[in-house]
Design a protein around this motif. Structure first.
Motif, PDB file in Angstrom:
ATOM      1  N   GLN A  73      -9.348 -29.514  -5.562  1.00 52.20           N
ATOM      2  CA  GLN A  73      -9.310 -28.645  -6.738  1.00 52.20           C
ATOM      3  C   GLN A  73      -9.298 -29.549  -7.960  1.00 52.20           C
ATOM      4  O   GLN A  73      -8.428 -30.395  -8.112  1.00 52.20           O
ATOM      5  CB  GLN A  73      -8.062 -27.755  -6.693  1.00 52.20           C
ATOM      6  N   PRO A  75      -9.132 -30.560 -12.016  1.00 49.63           N
ATOM      7  CA  PRO A  75      -8.457 -30.073 -13.222  1.00 49.63           C
ATOM      8  C   PRO A  75      -9.464 -29.467 -14.200  1.00 49.63           C
ATOM      9  O   PRO A  75     -10.662 -29.751 -14.131  1.00 49.63           O
ATOM     10  CB  PRO A  75      -7.815 -31.330 -13.820  1.00 49.63           C
ATOM     11  N   ASN A  76      -8.970 -28.653 -15.123  1.00 48.60           N
ATOM     12  CA  ASN A  76      -9.829 -28.039 -16.135  1.00 48.60           C
ATOM     13  C   ASN A  76     -10.608 -29.107 -16.881  1.00 48.60           C
ATOM     14  O   ASN A  76     -10.067 -30.140 -17.250  1.00 48.60           O
ATOM     15  CB  ASN A  76      -8.996 -27.224 -17.131  1.00 48.60           C
ATOM     16  N   GLY A  77     -11.894 -28.845 -17.080  1.00 48.74           N
ATOM     17  CA  GLY A  77     -12.748 -29.766 -17.819  1.00 48.74           C
ATOM     18  C   GLY A  77     -13.460 -30.785 -16.943  1.00 48.74           C
ATOM     19  O   GLY A  77     -14.419 -31.399 -17.364  1.00 48.74           O
ATOM     20  N   THR A  79     -15.858 -31.415 -13.886  1.00 49.01           N
ATOM     21  CA  THR A  79     -16.828 -30.612 -13.149  1.00 49.01           C
ATOM     22  C   THR A  79     -17.256 -31.229 -11.823  1.00 49.01           C
ATOM     23  O   THR A  79     -17.917 -30.581 -11.030  1.00 49.01           O
ATOM     24  CB  THR A  79     -18.086 -30.377 -14.003  1.00 49.01           C
TER      25      THR A  79
END
Length: 87
Positions: A73, A75-77, A79
């Protein structure tokens, strides 16, 4: 247990172990039959990969990633992860 490429791999490793068992080795003809079936499954997986590429699909039931090889998974940002290998 689901039937996927990992299952095929495990059966082939089990067959190899049975062939190498000095006390009760598997018959060569039976091992050859297992290998022949596995070869057909791998060939069908190659066709499936070609279909996935051509159709833009994201995967299949047979070619599923194991939990150990699944993408983490992110982290945000973030890709994606690119791994480089020195040749």
């Amino acid at each position: 247990m689901s039937n996927n490429i990992s299952t095929v791999r495990q059966h082939l490793l089990d067959t190899l172990a049975d062939l190498r068992n000095r006390d009760n080795p598997m018959e060569v003809e039976r091992a050859r039959a297992v290998a022949d079936v596995a070869r057909v499954l791998v060939d069908s997986a190659k066709v499936e990969v070609d279909f996935i590429k051509a159709s833009g699909a994201t995967g299949s039931d047979f070619m599923q990633a194991d939990e150990a090889t699944a993408a983490p998974q992110l982290p945000n940002g973030i890709t994606g992860i690119r791994r480089h290998q020195i040749k």
